[in-house]
Scaffold this active site. Structure first.
Site, PDB file in Angstrom:
ATOM      1  N   ARG A  25       0.820  -1.223   0.000  1.00 60.42           N
ATOM      2  CA  ARG A  25       0.000   0.000   0.000  1.00 60.42           C
ATOM      3  C   ARG A  25       0.849   1.266   0.000  1.00 60.42           C
ATOM      4  O   ARG A  25       0.441   2.281   0.565  1.00 60.42           O
ATOM      5  CB  ARG A  25      -0.946   0.021   1.203  1.00 60.42           C
ATOM      6  CG  ARG A  25      -1.970  -1.088   1.242  1.00 60.42           C
ATOM      7  CD  ARG A  25      -3.100  -0.796   0.266  1.00 60.42           C
ATOM      8  NE  ARG A  25      -4.255  -1.628   0.512  1.00 60.42           N
ATOM      9  CZ  ARG A  25      -5.334  -1.220   1.173  1.00 60.42           C
ATOM     10  NH1 ARG A  25      -5.408  -0.017   1.652  1.00 60.42           N
ATOM     11  NH2 ARG A  25      -6.334  -2.036   1.336  1.00 60.42           N
ATOM     12  N   ARG A  29      -3.104   6.971   1.106  1.00 67.12           N
ATOM     13  CA  ARG A  29      -3.588   8.164   1.795  1.00 67.12           C
ATOM     14  C   ARG A  29      -2.598   8.845   2.735  1.00 67.12           C
ATOM     15  O   ARG A  29      -2.807   9.980   3.119  1.00 67.12           O
ATOM     16  CB  ARG A  29      -4.873   7.831   2.556  1.00 67.12           C
ATOM     17  CG  ARG A  29      -6.049   7.667   1.617  1.00 67.12           C
ATOM     18  CD  ARG A  29      -7.235   7.098   2.344  1.00 67.12           C
ATOM     19  NE  ARG A  29      -6.933   5.737   2.777  1.00 67.12           N
ATOM     20  CZ  ARG A  29      -7.811   4.923   3.334  1.00 67.12           C
ATOM     21  NH1 ARG A  29      -9.036   5.329   3.567  1.00 67.12           N
ATOM     22  NH2 ARG A  29      -7.472   3.707   3.666  1.00 67.12           N
ATOM     23  N   ARG A  38      -6.369  11.762  -5.677  1.00 68.25           N
ATOM     24  CA  ARG A  38      -7.569  11.031  -5.269  1.00 68.25           C
ATOM     25  C   ARG A  38      -8.797  11.941  -5.268  1.00 68.25           C
ATOM     26  O   ARG A  38      -9.866  11.556  -5.745  1.00 68.25           O
ATOM     27  CB  ARG A  38      -7.303  10.452  -3.874  1.00 68.25           C
ATOM     28  CG  ARG A  38      -8.475   9.894  -3.137  1.00 68.25           C
ATOM     29  CD  ARG A  38      -8.905   8.569  -3.699  1.00 68.25           C
ATOM     30  NE  ARG A  38     -10.024   8.047  -2.935  1.00 68.25           N
ATOM     31  CZ  ARG A  38     -11.282   8.473  -3.050  1.00 68.25           C
ATOM     32  NH1 ARG A  38     -11.581   9.432  -3.898  1.00 68.25           N
ATOM     33  NH2 ARG A  38     -12.243   7.940  -2.335  1.00 68.25           N
ATOM     34  N   ASP A  75      -6.756  -2.130  -7.377  1.00 69.82           N
ATOM     35  CA  ASP A  75      -7.297  -2.678  -6.136  1.00 69.82           C
ATOM     36  C   ASP A  75      -7.690  -4.129  -6.369  1.00 69.82           C
ATOM     37  O   ASP A  75      -8.013  -4.507  -7.500  1.00 69.82           O
ATOM     38  CB  ASP A  75      -8.510  -1.869  -5.645  1.00 69.82           C
ATOM     39  CG  ASP A  75      -8.836  -2.203  -4.198  1.00 69.82           C
ATOM     40  OD1 ASP A  75      -8.169  -1.650  -3.304  1.00 69.82           O
ATOM     41  OD2 ASP A  75      -9.711  -3.053  -3.951  1.00 69.82           O
ATOM     42  N   TYR A 152     -15.068 -10.710   0.164  1.00 66.10           N
ATOM     43  CA  TYR A 152     -15.780  -9.479  -0.199  1.00 66.10           C
ATOM     44  C   TYR A 152     -16.995  -9.779  -1.068  1.00 66.10           C
ATOM     45  O   TYR A 152     -18.054  -9.169  -0.929  1.00 66.10           O
ATOM     46  CB  TYR A 152     -14.839  -8.499  -0.908  1.00 66.10           C
ATOM     47  CG  TYR A 152     -13.827  -7.911   0.048  1.00 66.10           C
ATOM     48  CD1 TYR A 152     -14.197  -6.900   0.942  1.00 66.10           C
ATOM     49  CD2 TYR A 152     -12.521  -8.372   0.092  1.00 66.10           C
ATOM     50  CE1 TYR A 152     -13.285  -6.369   1.834  1.00 66.10           C
ATOM     51  CE2 TYR A 152     -11.592  -7.851   0.983  1.00 66.10           C
ATOM     52  CZ  TYR A 152     -11.984  -6.845   1.859  1.00 66.10           C
ATOM     53  OH  TYR A 152     -11.083  -6.335   2.745  1.00 66.10           O
TER      54      TYR A 152
HETATM   55  O1  CP3 Z   1       0.036  -1.441  -2.517  1.00 71.29           O
HETATM   56  C1  CP3 Z   1      -0.223  -0.475  -3.275  1.00 71.29           C
HETATM   57  O2  CP3 Z   1       0.202   0.680  -3.072  1.00 71.29           O
HETATM   58  C2  CP3 Z   1      -1.000  -0.750  -4.546  1.00 71.29           C
HETATM   59  C3  CP3 Z   1      -2.411  -0.489  -4.524  1.00 71.29           C
HETATM   60  C4  CP3 Z   1      -3.339  -1.308  -3.642  1.00 71.29           C
HETATM   61  C5  CP3 Z   1      -4.516  -0.754  -3.097  1.00 71.29           C
HETATM   62  N1  CP3 Z   1      -5.234  -1.758  -2.500  1.00 71.29           N
HETATM   63  C6  CP3 Z   1      -4.910   0.659  -3.188  1.00 71.29           C
HETATM   64  C7  CP3 Z   1      -5.983   1.195  -2.327  1.00 71.29           C
HETATM   65  C8  CP3 Z   1      -3.318  -2.658  -3.289  1.00 71.29           C
HETATM   66  C9  CP3 Z   1      -2.261  -3.701  -3.563  1.00 71.29           C
HETATM   67  C10 CP3 Z   1      -4.529  -2.935  -2.585  1.00 71.29           C
HETATM   68  C11 CP3 Z   1      -4.886  -4.269  -2.088  1.00 71.29           C
HETATM   69  C12 CP3 Z   1      -6.110  -4.451  -1.311  1.00 71.29           C
HETATM   70  N2  CP3 Z   1      -7.299  -3.813  -1.445  1.00 71.29           N
HETATM   71  C13 CP3 Z   1      -6.260  -5.446  -0.313  1.00 71.29           C
HETATM   72  C14 CP3 Z   1      -5.230  -6.467   0.092  1.00 71.29           C
HETATM   73  C15 CP3 Z   1      -4.188  -5.911   0.981  1.00 71.29           C
HETATM   74  C16 CP3 Z   1      -4.646  -5.423   2.322  1.00 71.29           C
HETATM   75  O3  CP3 Z   1      -4.402  -4.241   2.605  1.00 71.29           O
HETATM   76  O4  CP3 Z   1      -5.214  -6.193   3.092  1.00 71.29           O
HETATM   77  C17 CP3 Z   1      -7.571  -5.343   0.189  1.00 71.29           C
HETATM   78  C18 CP3 Z   1      -8.183  -6.187   1.278  1.00 71.29           C
HETATM   79  C19 CP3 Z   1      -8.217  -4.325  -0.542  1.00 71.29           C
HETATM   80  C20 CP3 Z   1      -9.632  -3.878  -0.427  1.00 71.29           C
HETATM   81  C21 CP3 Z   1      -9.724  -2.469  -0.042  1.00 71.29           C
HETATM   82  N3  CP3 Z   1      -9.405  -1.413  -0.880  1.00 71.29           N
HETATM   83  C22 CP3 Z   1     -10.158  -1.918   1.179  1.00 71.29           C
HETATM   84  C23 CP3 Z   1     -10.584  -2.743   2.386  1.00 71.29           C
HETATM   85  C24 CP3 Z   1     -10.111  -0.526   1.062  1.00 71.29           C
HETATM   86  C25 CP3 Z   1     -10.641   0.534   2.014  1.00 71.29           C
HETATM   87  C26 CP3 Z   1     -10.022   0.572   3.329  1.00 71.29           C
HETATM   88  C27 CP3 Z   1      -8.547   0.871   3.334  1.00 71.29           C
HETATM   89  O5  CP3 Z   1      -7.812   0.235   4.132  1.00 71.29           O
HETATM   90  O6  CP3 Z   1      -8.087   1.732   2.586  1.00 71.29           O
HETATM   91  C28 CP3 Z   1      -9.573  -0.236  -0.220  1.00 71.29           C
HETATM   92  C29 CP3 Z   1      -9.321   1.092  -0.789  1.00 71.29           C
HETATM   93  C30 CP3 Z   1      -7.941   1.403  -1.257  1.00 71.29           C
HETATM   94  N4  CP3 Z   1      -7.169   0.570  -2.038  1.00 71.29           N
HETATM   95  C31 CP3 Z   1      -7.232   2.609  -1.026  1.00 71.29           C
HETATM   96  C32 CP3 Z   1      -5.998   2.484  -1.701  1.00 71.29           C
HETATM   97  C33 CP3 Z   1      -4.925   3.514  -1.803  1.00 71.29           C
HETATM   98  C34 CP3 Z   1      -7.739   3.825  -0.252  1.00 71.29           C
HETATM   99  C35 CP3 Z   1      -8.986   4.369  -0.846  1.00 71.29           C
HETATM  100  C36 CP3 Z   1      -9.020   5.868  -0.960  1.00 71.29           C
HETATM  101  O7  CP3 Z   1      -8.063   6.488  -1.438  1.00 71.29           O
HETATM  102  O8  CP3 Z   1     -10.074   6.432  -0.626  1.00 71.29           O
END
Ligand code: CP3
Length: 346
Positions: A25, A29, A38, A75, A152
């Site tokens: 990640r 943010r 964003r 994502d 999910y």
């Molecule tokens: O690693 C990276 O920088 C690459 C991008 C990436 C994102 N999500 C961007 C993102 C990757 C590899 C993911 C994987 C992801 N997404 C997982 C597996 C890894 C983990 O963290 O457990 C999961 C479970 C998700 C599902 C997901 N996406 C959730 C639960 C959320 C919201 C809550 C949260 O923790 O952010 C997201 C949104 C998300 N995915 C954001 C980002 C940068 C934030 C959203 C925003 O900017 O509003």
């Protein structure tokens, strides 16, 4: 040292003066420059669907912190959408799927299309990233692991206990197998297309593997992960390392070695020295507690150095034990980068 980029050399188990560093990640943010893009993008899914913006945010942490690998900005729910899920991100609530999978009849609503047609923006983003990324910084592609994606798709969003998902896998395992097979089939295609577009490594994110008991873990995490890794390998190059990340993988430590990936990414709850003993010869990725960075630069440096001392930086890709969190202070990231860069193997 060879010309192989540090990250790829580490995945191959080559001897290095210091381990490579990247963070799960790493684009997100905690970076003000991400927040700006964003906001301009409107919805999060719209950001994921706009290749130019994906290229820009993928590059932000590389420019600011000089990490040794980039990870595609997308994502794990992008493939879910391609398969037929109606995905939405509600501010403050996380992901929502409006048409969750619950019954046999729902198999009609989900399918495995050609990812190049269903989600072309992902592969366009990868081509764009490779154009601007230096040759010393490889690009990691990823998909969610079948079980985590299933969580999910069945639950319809995040959850504490994933009650619907557990009812399905424990009560109706044959139906769960069908959904897992469908997700695995699509995920293989999606990952192969990522590699064809230019991804140089592939990581499977099994965030919710920790929910399962050992026999359920073998059936719904281990078996589909290995089908995924085998088929991706058969259809792409041997030079593309495969990484399996599971949160809570320590509970399955006796079986984790059966995962057919070059790299095993572990969370912070497992001692990396113990993991090394249990998994001889395997490259390990991890495993600093993401919240350790909230405790400030000194605490971050201290724990980073302890982990480095345990692995001597060999067969080790330095990372966090899970994704970096939104309120992470940059001084702590700087301290982490400095500690890893200053380390010299004995
Ligand atoms: O690693 C990276 O920088 C690459 C991008 C990436 C994102 N999500 C961007 C993102 C990757 C590899 C993911 C994987 C992801 N997404 C997982 C597996 C890894 C983990 O963290 O457990 C999961 C479970 C998700 C599902 C997901 N996406 C959730 C639960 C959320 C919201 C809550 C949260 O923790 O952010 C997201 C949104 C998300 N995915 C954001 C980002 C940068 C934030 C959203 C925003 O900017 O509003």
């Amino acid at each position: 040292m060879s010309d192989t980029p540090r990250f790829l050399a580490a995945c191959r188990g080559e001897r290095l003066d210091r381990p490579p560093l990247w963070l799960m990640r790493q684009a997100g943010r905690y970076m003000p420059e991400y927040q700006k893009v964003r906001e301009a993008a409107g919805s999060f899914m719209n950001l994921c669907r706009t290749p130019d913006l994906c290229v820009e945010v993928t590059m932000q942490p590389i420019k600011r912190f000089g990490f040794d690998a980039a990870i595609l900005f997308s994502d794990i729910l992008v493939p879910a959408e391609a398969m037929g899920a109606e995905v939405e991100f509600v501010t403050g609530e996380g992901p929502k799927i409006r048409n969750p999978f619950r019954t046999e009849a729902d198999l009609e609503r989900f399918h495995s299309p050609d990812p190049r047609e269903a989600a072309p923006y992902v592969f366009e983003a990868i081509r764009g990233i490779r154009e601007v990324l230096g040759s010393e910084t490889p690009l990691i592609g990823f998909v969610g692991a079948p079980f985590t994606l299933m969580c999910y798709m069945v639950e319809g969003g995040g959850s504490k206990n994933f009650e619907h998902t557990k009812e399905l896998v424990l009560g109706r395992p044959e139906l769960a197998d069908k959904l897992i097979d469908l997700i695995t089939t699509y995920s293989i295609e999606h990952a192969v297309a990522e590699i064809e577009a230019g991804a140089q490594a592939i990581q499977l994110f099994d965030t919710w593997a920790e929910l399962l008991s050992p026999p359920a873990w073998r059936r719904f995490c281990l078996a589909p992960a290995n089908r995924f890794f085998r088929e991706v390998r058969a259809r792409t190059s041997d030079a593309v390392p495969r990484i399996y990340f599971s949160k809570g993988g320590g509970a399955q430590l006796a079986d984790l070695g059966e995962i057919e990936s070059e790299v095993l990414s572990i969370d912070w709850r497992l001692d990396i020295g113990r993991a090394r003993e249990a998994l001889p010869g395997r490259v390990l990725q991890g495993n600093l507690d993401p919240l350790n960075l909230y405790a400030g630069p000194e605490a971050t440096k201290r724990r980073t150095n302890e982990i480095l001392a345990q692995t001597n930086g060999q067969q080790h890709v330095f990372n966090l034990g899970h994704g970096i969190l939104p309120k992470t202070p940059h001084e702590s990231v700087d301290a982490l980068v400095e500690a890893v860069h200053n380390f010299r193997a004995e």
